[in-house]
Design a protein around this motif. Structure first.
Motif, mmCIF file in Angstrom:
data_model
loop_
_atom_site.group_PDB
_atom_site.id
_atom_site.type_symbol
_atom_site.label_atom_id
_atom_site.label_comp_id
_atom_site.label_asym_id
_atom_site.label_seq_id
_atom_site.Cartn_x
_atom_site.Cartn_y
_atom_site.Cartn_z
ATOM 1 N N VAL A 7 -12.946 10.843 -6.315
ATOM 2 C CA VAL A 7 -12.185 11.551 -7.350
ATOM 3 C C VAL A 7 -12.630 11.145 -8.757
ATOM 4 O O VAL A 7 -12.754 9.948 -9.055
ATOM 5 N N CYS A 8 -12.889 12.151 -9.607
ATOM 6 C CA CYS A 8 -13.111 11.909 -11.038
ATOM 7 C C CYS A 8 -12.197 12.845 -11.828
ATOM 8 O O CYS A 8 -11.172 13.295 -11.301
ATOM 9 N N LEU A 9 -12.557 13.150 -13.068
ATOM 10 C CA LEU A 9 -11.684 14.002 -13.886
ATOM 11 C C LEU A 9 -11.924 15.483 -13.587
ATOM 12 O O LEU A 9 -11.025 16.223 -13.209
ATOM 13 N N GLY A 10 -13.172 15.916 -13.746
ATOM 14 C CA GLY A 10 -13.456 17.351 -13.644
ATOM 15 C C GLY A 10 -13.997 17.801 -12.295
ATOM 16 O O GLY A 10 -14.086 18.996 -12.025
ATOM 17 N N ASN A 11 -14.398 16.844 -11.453
ATOM 18 C CA ASN A 11 -15.053 17.126 -10.163
ATOM 19 C C ASN A 11 -16.306 17.995 -10.348
ATOM 20 O O ASN A 11 -16.589 18.855 -9.521
ATOM 21 N N CYS A 13 -19.159 16.222 -12.371
ATOM 22 C CA CYS A 13 -20.252 15.271 -12.684
ATOM 23 C C CYS A 13 -20.313 14.108 -11.699
ATOM 24 O O CYS A 13 -21.247 14.003 -10.905
ATOM 25 N N ARG A 14 -19.323 13.202 -11.752
ATOM 26 C CA ARG A 14 -19.419 11.953 -10.989
ATOM 27 C C ARG A 14 -19.048 12.100 -9.522
ATOM 28 O O ARG A 14 -19.817 11.678 -8.637
ATOM 29 N N SER A 15 -17.871 12.656 -9.231
ATOM 30 C CA SER A 15 -17.441 12.665 -7.815
ATOM 31 C C SER A 15 -18.296 13.580 -6.931
ATOM 32 O O SER A 15 -18.488 13.254 -5.751
ATOM 33 N N SER A 40 -7.857 20.403 -13.764
ATOM 34 C CA SER A 40 -8.151 21.715 -13.171
ATOM 35 C C SER A 40 -9.161 22.533 -13.981
ATOM 36 O O SER A 40 -9.488 23.647 -13.607
ATOM 37 N N TYR A 41 -9.682 21.950 -15.086
ATOM 38 C CA TYR A 41 -10.558 22.728 -16.003
ATOM 39 C C TYR A 41 -11.684 23.467 -15.297
ATOM 40 O O TYR A 41 -12.086 24.544 -15.719
ATOM 41 N N HIS A 42 -12.259 22.860 -14.285
ATOM 42 C CA HIS A 42 -13.506 23.396 -13.725
ATOM 43 C C HIS A 42 -13.358 23.905 -12.287
ATOM 44 O O HIS A 42 -14.367 24.070 -11.591
ATOM 45 N N VAL A 43 -12.121 24.143 -11.857
ATOM 46 C CA VAL A 43 -11.882 24.538 -10.465
ATOM 47 C C VAL A 43 -12.734 25.750 -10.078
ATOM 48 O O VAL A 43 -12.827 26.730 -10.834
HETATM 49 P P1 4NP Z 1 -16.442 14.323 -14.329
HETATM 50 O O1 4NP Z 1 -16.906 14.633 -15.831
HETATM 51 O O2 4NP Z 1 -14.992 13.847 -14.428
HETATM 52 O O3 4NP Z 1 -17.346 13.216 -13.899
HETATM 53 O O4 4NP Z 1 -16.585 15.582 -13.553
HETATM 54 C C1 4NP Z 1 -16.221 15.497 -16.692
HETATM 55 C C2 4NP Z 1 -16.349 16.849 -16.553
HETATM 56 C C3 4NP Z 1 -15.695 17.709 -17.427
HETATM 57 C C4 4NP Z 1 -14.939 17.177 -18.448
HETATM 58 C C5 4NP Z 1 -14.804 15.812 -18.590
HETATM 59 C C6 4NP Z 1 -15.443 14.972 -17.703
HETATM 60 N N1 4NP Z 1 -14.295 18.055 -19.361
HETATM 61 O O5 4NP Z 1 -13.659 17.545 -20.307
HETATM 62 O O6 4NP Z 1 -14.382 19.275 -19.220
#
Ligand code: 4NP
Length: 151
Positions: A7-11, A13-15, A40-43
């Motif tokens: 689990v990360c923030l946007g799912n 990049c990292r996860s 949920s920004y990138h669902v």
């Molecule tokens: P993630 O990276 O948590 O590794 O997927 C991010 C992706 C999108 C955002 C922040 C972090 N964003 O703010 O949209």
């Protein structure tokens, strides 16, 4: 069947990288690996192009993945939930219903020997170098996780 959620923030990049890397190191017949984001920004979206690129560079295809949001049901569907950073960790814990839920949540870099609550840095606003270093950290952590599962 062992069930592991990254689990990360946007799912995006990292996860997704953590999911793809761990899948490459375990027998997917015995281990279920998935990923989700607390936001949920990138669902519904593909992983970030830079994550797709760095994974491809190391022979891993993550283009079958689509972003989804973490939900409370994930506590029932997974045995271990790895958070990429402390903010993700706190957001997941905030959704927990009981102590069994809480016990499932770990910071992924605490799998490394010198476990001292390090974050996998969010590479979203940086360049491709950030994705390379995230890949290396996750690769090391996933080696440890896979060793535990495979032995
Ligand atoms: P993630 O990276 O948590 O590794 O997927 C991010 C992706 C999108 C955002 C922040 C972090 N964003 O703010 O949209």
């Amino acid at each position: 069947m062992k069930r592991i959620l990254m689990v990360c923030l946007g799912n995006i990049c990292r996860s997704p990288l953590a999911e793809g890397i761990l899948k490459s190191k375990v027998d997917c017949k015995n281990v279920l690996v998935d990923s989700a984001g607390t936001a949920s920004y990138h669902v519904g979206e593909l992983p970030d192009k830079r994550s797709i690129e760095v994974a491809r560079k190391y022979g891993i295809d993550i283009t079958d993945q689509r972003s989804r949001q973490f939900t409370v049901v994930d506590f029932d569907n997974f045995d271990i939930i790895y958070a990429m950073d402390k903010s993700n960790f706190n957001n997941i814990i905030g959704k927990s219903r009981n102590n069994d839920d809480v016990k499932k949540v770990k910071l992924i870099l605490n799998e490394l020997d010198n476990c001292d609550d390090k974050n996998v840095p969010d590479p979203y606003y940086g360049g491709s170098q950030g994705f390379e270093s995230v890949y290396k950290m996750l690769d090391e952590a996933c080696n440890k996780i896979a060793n535990k599962i495979n032995n």
